[in-house]
Each structure stands twice: as structure tokens, then as C-alpha cells.
Design a protein around this motif. Sequence first.
Motif, PDB file in Angstrom:
ATOM      1  N   TRP A  11       0.854  -1.198   0.000  1.00  0.00           N
ATOM      2  CA  TRP A  11       0.000   0.000   0.000  1.00  0.00           C
ATOM      3  C   TRP A  11       0.882   1.237   0.000  1.00  0.00           C
ATOM      4  N   GLY A  43      -5.703   4.509  -6.842  1.00  0.00           N
ATOM      5  CA  GLY A  43      -6.742   5.066  -5.985  1.00  0.00           C
ATOM      6  C   GLY A  43      -7.887   5.695  -6.735  1.00  0.00           C
ATOM      7  N   LEU A  46      -9.843   3.016  -8.730  1.00  0.00           N
ATOM      8  CA  LEU A  46     -10.602   2.170  -7.821  1.00  0.00           C
ATOM      9  C   LEU A  46     -11.795   2.930  -7.245  1.00  0.00           C
ATOM     10  N   ARG A  47     -11.631   4.223  -7.014  1.00  0.00           N
ATOM     11  CA  ARG A  47     -12.746   5.070  -6.553  1.00  0.00           C
ATOM     12  C   ARG A  47     -13.878   5.013  -7.582  1.00  0.00           C
ATOM     13  N   SER A  64     -11.571   4.388   1.441  1.00  0.00           N
ATOM     14  CA  SER A  64     -10.314   3.720   1.790  1.00  0.00           C
ATOM     15  C   SER A  64     -10.577   2.370   2.449  1.00  0.00           C
ATOM     16  N   ARG A  67     -11.457   0.034  -0.281  1.00  0.00           N
ATOM     17  CA  ARG A  67     -10.231  -0.373  -0.984  1.00  0.00           C
ATOM     18  C   ARG A  67      -9.552  -1.506  -0.215  1.00  0.00           C
ATOM     19  N   ILE A  83      -1.525  -1.042  -4.141  1.00  0.00           N
ATOM     20  CA  ILE A  83      -2.498   0.048  -4.129  1.00  0.00           C
ATOM     21  C   ILE A  83      -1.768   1.360  -3.927  1.00  0.00           C
ATOM     22  N   ALA A  85      -2.902   5.211  -3.050  1.00  0.00           N
ATOM     23  CA  ALA A  85      -4.047   6.035  -2.673  1.00  0.00           C
ATOM     24  C   ALA A  85      -3.651   6.978  -1.546  1.00  0.00           C
TER      25      ALA A  85
END
Length: 174
Positions: A11, A43, A46-47, A64, A67, A83, A85
Motif C-alpha cells: 500500500w 486510488g 478504484l474510486r 479507503s 479499498r 495500491i 491512494a
Amino acid sequence: MQNLKNGGVIWLTGLAGSGKSYIAEELCRKLKEKLNNIIYLDGDELRDLLGHYGYEKEGRIEVSLKRSNFAHFLSSQGMIVIISAISMWNEIYTYNRKRLKNYFEIYIKCDFEELKRRDKKGLYSGAIQGDIKNVVGVDIDFDEPCSDLIIDNSKLDNLEEKVSTILNSLQKHL
């Protein structure tokens, strides 16, 4: 990195414009040279996949957590999930450490003056002028993480060196 063959989550967190995606994409490319169970989740992308959520602090924390749950789902099936973000709140750091197996957190740190200089979308300048709301680091406070690794990306040079540092650190920790 032997443990990663059974799945895990890497992450990358940091403020907008810090270079999270830039570093994550190269890390993904390097890992794919040796492993075939790699997936990269940006991020913003994926949002969009999870649906549009608010940009205020509560909405950011909510997305978050989603995620993190998605990363848990994929990593429990043997995927190595990378990831990138913002997600810079203690609630997220704690949740991830408790929930995700083979979890490795990287803080992409960048000097705020450099972030303002890189501000191609006018995010920081707009927030400072009061034209844009809900910008982490301007009108939304964040919790600086105590990550497994901190990469100073105030200068965009030496991408290979930064990724090599990450790979070496992964080797030691996982």
C-alpha cells in the motif's frame, strides 16, 4: 518476499502529486518480471470502480476502507495487490494492519512546496485560494504514517533506485 507468493498487499500512501502512482506502476512492472500474481489498483481508478464517494474526510475514509476490503479479497486468493491512494488516516493504517495479511505500507513523502510546484490540475492552488474544498493537506488534516518504509519523493529523479529500495525492503520484511 517468499510470503508474497501466497498473496499480500503493498500500500503506497501520500498526498496528491507525491508520485505514488508513478512509483507504484514501476514497482508493479518490476515485480511482474518475477511473479505472475500481481495486480495494481490506482486510488482514483478504484474510486470510480467502487462508485463516487464524497471527498470530505468521512467519504475518503469510507472509500479507503472499501479499498482495503477489496485488497483483502484479492490477496486472500493469492494475489499481490499494489495500491496507491491518499488514505492518510490512523483509522486506515490500523484497519489495514489488522485485516491484511502480508501487508507492507510505503509512505511516499513529498515537501509541500514541491507538491504546489507540481500542481498540474490546480488542486493545491485552488484550495489555498478557497476555490476548491476537501483537499488533503490543505483543508483536510491527515495523519502522517509510521510506515514500513518512507520514500522521499521531493525529487522525481532515481525512480529505479526508489523501486530498488522498496524491493530490498520487501525482501527483508516479507
